[in-house]
Design an enzyme around this catalytic site. Structure first.
Site: not given
Ligand SMILES: NC(=O)c1ccc[n+]([C@@H]2O[C@H](COP(=O)([O-])OP(=O)(O)OC[C@H]3O[C@@H](n4cnc5c(N)ncnc54)[C@H](O)[C@@H]3O)[C@@H](O)[C@H]2O)c1
Length: 333
Positions: A245, A274, A295, A297
């Site tokens: 994000r 965005e 966006h 991904g």
């Molecule tokens: N670009 C895109 O199209 C797209 C698609 C899917 C997801 N995303 C984004 O990717 C993010 C991650 O997705 P995911 O499925 O891997 O999520 P997930 O919940 O499996 O992984 C997120 C990780 O971030 C860690 N985290 C949370 N807060 C933190 C902090 N303050 N410091 C360090 N680490 C921290 C969590 O412990 C977790 O391990 C989503 O939240 C979403 O915003 C973007």
């Protein structure tokens, strides 16, 4: 939950045909086939009437929007993984359950992250523009279009969850060494499989890596996690990639540091404002310093259908009176 009439499911955006057909079979589904999402009065009316709302990442469901919800609204089944566009705290206070679609976007988003790393390091998008723009004389020179090798470099992953780990698997195959910072250290088995080095201190990791990838959610704790101060810790040859994000990075500071050569470049799929993109970043893209994607991904045919199936399972389970599998819990926020 027992309802005499068929529950009304309002969807704010067009979904894949196969998903919409299934929704029509199962629910009283009000679908949106306009190019624009439901906003303003249309969204307010939908919220008044709906039992279930299916928004996407472009819908800002904040406290003021939720204040317009009618008494029937009991579920927001988000078509997407990130839920930072929804005020989940307020929704939960109002007794509205919120779900998302985790897992099914993981591999595609990790692929796109790897694509951004390669694009920035090896100038793929810049090179791909040359022939169609007739800027190529047909010559080749040993010093022309030089990028940076990625094999042997250090990748620092901020947020080692599903996508972070999927990226690490890919990056390892490309010969990168894996470093990560996460809210909690991942299990020893995962660490050993990925040959990943954990950094409790994000600052220390940033100072040592060649590529940083942001893969954590946007939460109050991660807003500008990569602040101006932290971005300054990076090496001048470093590259920043973000498919999570936009708000996790101080985008203005990132643009400034790239402009002055204190960071080599960036690959961004997400932006702070965005869908607006900072003119400074656009200028840097034209100069070949950054690669900007709109966006996309998780944008594959397969992931969109899988996401739709997840949304349907969440809605159906909830309406059948059970806990939907992808409920957002306060502890996740
Ligand atoms: N670009 C895109 O199209 C797209 C698609 C899917 C997801 N995303 C984004 O990717 C993010 C991650 O997705 P995911 O499925 O891997 O999520 P997930 O919940 O499996 O992984 C997120 C990780 O971030 C860690 N985290 C949370 N807060 C933190 C902090 N303050 N410091 C360090 N680490 C921290 C969590 O412990 C977790 O391990 C989503 O939240 C979403 O915003 C973007």
């Amino acid at each position: 939950m027992s309802l005499k009439r068929k529950p009304l499911v309002v969807v704010t955006r067009r979904l894949p045909d196969v998903v919409e057909t299934r929704m029509r079979e199962l629910f009283d589904a009000r679908l949106n086939h306009e190019d624009t999402p439901l906003t303003g009065a249309a969204l307010a009316q939908a919220l008044q009437e709906a039992d279930v709302l299916v928004p996407t990442v472009t819908d800002e469901i904040d406290a003021s929007v939720l204040a317009q919800a009618g008494p029937n609204l009991r579920l927001i089944a988000n078509f997407g993984n990130g839920v930072d566009h929804i005020d989940v705290g307020v929704a939960l206070q109002r007794g509205i359950t919120v779900t998302n679609t985790p897992g099914v976007l993981t591999e595609d988003t990790a692929d796109m992250t790897m694509a951004l790393i390669l694009s920035v390091a090896r100038r793929v998008t810049e090179g791909a523009r040359i022939i169609p723009d007739d800027a190529w004389s047909g010559g080749w020179s040993p010093t022309w279009m030089l990028g940076r090798r990625i094999t042997g470099k250090r990748l620092g992953i901020v947020g080692m969850g599903r996508i972070g780990q999927a990226l690490a698997r890919r990056a390892k195959a490309f010969g990168l060494s894996i470093h990560y910072h996460n809210r909690r250290r991942v299990g020893a088995r995962i660490e050993s499989d990925l040959e990943a080095t954990y950094w409790e201190s994000l600052d220390q990791m940033l100072a040592r890596v060649d590529i940083v990838s942001v893969n954590c959610p946007h939460t109050p704790a991660t807003y500008h996690l990569l602040s101006a101060r932290r971005l300054k810790l990076l090496k001048p040859e470093a590259v920043v990639v973000n498919t999570a994000r936009g708000e996790v990075i101080d985008e203005t500071a990132l643009a400034r540091l790239i402009e002055v050569g204190d960071i080599a470049g960036a690959g961004l799929d997400v932006f702070e404002q965005e869908p607006a993109v900072s003119p400074r970043l656009v200028k840097l893209a034209k100069a070949g310093k950054v690669v900007l994607l709109p966006h996309m991904g998780s944008a594959t045919h397969e992931s969109r259908v899988d996401m739709g199936e997840k949304v349907i399972i969440n809605i159906k389970t909830f309406l059948d009176g059970h806990r939907p599998p992808d409920r957002i819990l306060p502890s996740m926020l």
